[in-house]
Design an enzyme around this catalytic site. Sequence first.
Site, mmCIF file in Angstrom:
data_model
loop_
_atom_site.group_PDB
_atom_site.id
_atom_site.type_symbol
_atom_site.label_atom_id
_atom_site.label_comp_id
_atom_site.label_asym_id
_atom_site.label_seq_id
_atom_site.Cartn_x
_atom_site.Cartn_y
_atom_site.Cartn_z
ATOM 1 C CG ASP A 119 34.037 48.816 39.493
ATOM 2 O OD1 ASP A 119 34.247 47.748 40.081
ATOM 3 O OD2 ASP A 119 34.952 49.526 39.020
ATOM 4 C CG ASP A 177 33.548 41.839 36.722
ATOM 5 O OD1 ASP A 177 33.032 41.739 37.841
ATOM 6 O OD2 ASP A 177 33.669 42.926 36.131
ATOM 7 C CG HIS A 178 34.946 42.419 40.841
ATOM 8 N ND1 HIS A 178 34.411 42.917 39.675
ATOM 9 C CD2 HIS A 178 35.657 43.432 41.380
ATOM 10 C CE1 HIS A 178 34.780 44.175 39.522
ATOM 11 N NE2 HIS A 178 35.544 44.516 40.543
HETATM 12 C C1 MIC Z 1 38.317 47.915 42.587
HETATM 13 O O1 MIC Z 1 38.943 48.017 41.552
HETATM 14 O O2 MIC Z 1 38.735 48.284 43.691
HETATM 15 C C2 MIC Z 1 36.933 47.310 42.518
HETATM 16 C C3 MIC Z 1 36.994 45.997 43.190
HETATM 17 O O3 MIC Z 1 36.565 47.098 41.173
HETATM 18 C C4 MIC Z 1 35.965 48.258 43.201
HETATM 19 C C5 MIC Z 1 34.602 47.734 43.387
HETATM 20 C C6 MIC Z 1 34.476 46.753 44.513
HETATM 21 O O4 MIC Z 1 35.079 46.922 45.561
HETATM 22 O O5 MIC Z 1 33.701 45.804 44.352
HETATM 23 C C7 MIC Z 1 35.875 49.626 42.566
HETATM 24 O O6 MIC Z 1 36.807 50.063 41.939
HETATM 25 O O7 MIC Z 1 34.862 50.322 42.767
HETATM 26 FE FE1 SF4 Z 2 38.077 44.680 38.174
HETATM 27 FE FE2 SF4 Z 2 38.283 46.926 39.623
HETATM 28 FE FE3 SF4 Z 2 40.452 45.653 38.713
HETATM 29 FE FE4 SF4 Z 2 38.895 46.907 37.041
HETATM 30 S S1 SF4 Z 2 40.081 47.849 38.687
HETATM 31 S S2 SF4 Z 2 39.773 44.863 36.769
HETATM 32 S S3 SF4 Z 2 36.864 46.533 37.911
HETATM 33 S S4 SF4 Z 2 38.983 44.897 40.199
#
Ligand code: MIC
Ligand code: SF4
Length: 755
Positions: free
Chosen positions: A160, A95-96
């Site tokens: 996450d 998803d990222h």
């Molecule tokens: C975020 O919202 O900062 C992320 C990207 O989802 C991160 C995880 C990541 O850095 O891959 C999180 O919240 O843990």
């Molecule tokens: Fe994705 Fe993190 Fe954003 Fe949620 S907060 S949508 S897990 S990047």
Amino acid sequence: MTFDIDMIKKVYERYPERIAAARQITGKPLTLSEKILYTHLWEGNATQEHERGNSYVDFAPDRVAMQDATAQMALLQFMQAGKAKVAVPSTAHADHLIQARVGAEADLQEGINKNSEVFNFLSSVCDKYGIGFWKPGAGIIHQVVLENYAFPGGMMIGTDSHTVNAGGLGMVAIGVGGADAVDVMAGMPWELKMPKLIGVKLTGKMSGWTSAKDVILKVAGILTVKGGTGCIVEYFGEGAESLSATGKGTICNMGAEIGATTSTFGYDDSMRRYLTATGRQDVVDAADQIAEHLTGDPEVYANPEKYFDQLIEINLSELTPHLNGPFTPDLATPVAEFRPKAEANGWPIEVEWALIGSCTNSSYEDLSRAASIVEDAVAKGVKPKAILGINPGSEQVKFTAERDGFLNSFRKFENARIFTNACGPCIGQWDREGAEKGEKNSIIHSFNRNFAKRADGNPNTHAFVASPEMVAAVAISGRLDFNPITDTLTNEAGEQIKLDEPKGSELPSRGFAVEDNGYQAPSEDGSKVKVAVDPNSDRLQLLEEFPAWDGKNITGARVLIKAFGKCTTDHISMAGPWLKYRGHLDNISNNMLIGAVNAYNMETNKVKNQLDGSYGEVPAVQRAYKAAGIPSIVVGDQNYGEGSSREHAAMEPRHLGVKAVLVKSFARIHETNLKKQGMLGLTFANESDYDKIQEDDIVNFLDLEEFAPGKQLTLEFIHTDGTKDIVMANHTYNSQQIEWFKAGSALNLIKQQEN
Ligand code: MIC
Ligand code: SF4
């Protein structure tokens, strides 16, 4: 049928006995959080009371979730642990890595093309080790988990920080680094300091423009970004029961922004409705048999001040919409007070972009409420001023919203863009035209985080967080200070109109629908599946062991950087364009601390190289120290490592030869990540000693050889004028964690113990 229903039933079968044991040991009524914690002890039935905020406890979580950007490192580590299969049900979600650019279909295809090496790696590792894989386009991890896996009273961990979203279905779900996930997937206990408990009593009922998002925006304002550290936030009261399960998910999700270990709600009818609507009547039937154990005891909720460490009360009938920001999610402003505050602070009022989505707010209910605002504006002849971007949370939400016409409601705005079911702009996966110019501007979104540069890479973008319905209203008016409760808009006929209050459906009346949910089941026997990593890849790199501690004091170290002010994991290991290197430790290390402000010159990515006195980029200077065999330390401010779970923020300094991180205070996940990777994570015994540390200091540890639980460490800072300061450092390492440090990392220790 529900995934892993047998596991869920087993968890429920053991509940009565374990709850009885916990009651006997503690001799008091129990909160929901305690019930879930005590029923998930590694040892089985409780044999001792665990002191909140103090004891380290071994837990046995029921499941693990990972997303593509963190799963790469988690699974690279898991591959080293020598196991044939994961010990508990686990999933990975793509998803990222998908960028929002032109729209869902084209962006998804481009994301697949650009990231195929990584997606193929994840798909084959999952296949091999028995992990469910949700393919690109299936949706955002936390929505997919809520729709398919979360269950009341369960415990899960996820790589996450927003794993906590599953509290919306009454779980204790906790964000961790990949190394923690490896422990659980390898069948080992998972350790956590027994959390303290914050109770939030919700009274009244929301109405009009107020939404679940406003509850957490308000709580963030009260508790600040570090007020929840080390705590579980438990919501209860008649107000809690009036919220939908996805609304509860929104509240729990953003609990990450106050540093809370997790947040949760007791099992109630909203959860029954949501479980049933998502095809899990079997979970409802099983949960109903032990329903009394899936919520806090009545005595607790009747006298919460006796049972929680801190108590907050919010009357939902009085709560009004909020906008939080810019640059930090806890700067909470009621919409009605926004205008003067924005003027006083010089925040740009006009918005060019308004974004709905992210794991926080992308449910069916969210989209339906936002769509009602758009429909109303169209009917009243108002044209939107800003561009409205939408990322649905999952394929199931998107498919159903399409069927029910909401996506078409958005499309009635010619400048609406429907992006992929993915994180997109929330994590900087957004090709925003013109962002590179660095102009001062504002955006509004329904996401959770709004740190500098996060969405579009522009440090001058002021991002404000609000509910999806407020985002829609601001998109229409084009102004952040628009208060839909009191203000009017001019339509195309020149008339003054008011927007109607949002209307929506908690759940689709015709049920959810989806054609291809994007799930890939793993092979029964994965032993033949080959996982290939190209040695020349710039995206993936097999891990090498970090060296064990040499048993000596660290001496002659340099201060790589003294970070000033907010230093989140986005500052330590930026996401956006760097996400592509999440599986390649050496390459991603080139972003180490490039966003941190150097306290000695107030600039980013410019630190003094003590080898020759020049100024250079942080990663380059650190590589020079490493090459010269000179140890270094990083110094930081409050709540260092706030935000994400990404363990890259700990692995990069470890890989590049930084020995210790000495700060005023840590965010929980980051502190654990440092420990797991064999780093020293220390805090100033006297916070004001931060000011004593000078750019050219030489640092000696005086008693690391006696490193022991509860014993301070002594550091000597020798200044260029020959004077020196002795700085006492606290730490929270227990004896097991000290073994991780000695072995070089927790993983090294697992491997030693295997042999
Ligand atoms: C975020 O919202 O900062 C992320 C990207 O989802 C991160 C995880 C990541 O850095 O891959 C999180 O919240 O843990
Ligand atoms: Fe994705 Fe993190 Fe954003 Fe949620 S907060 S949508 S897990 S990047």
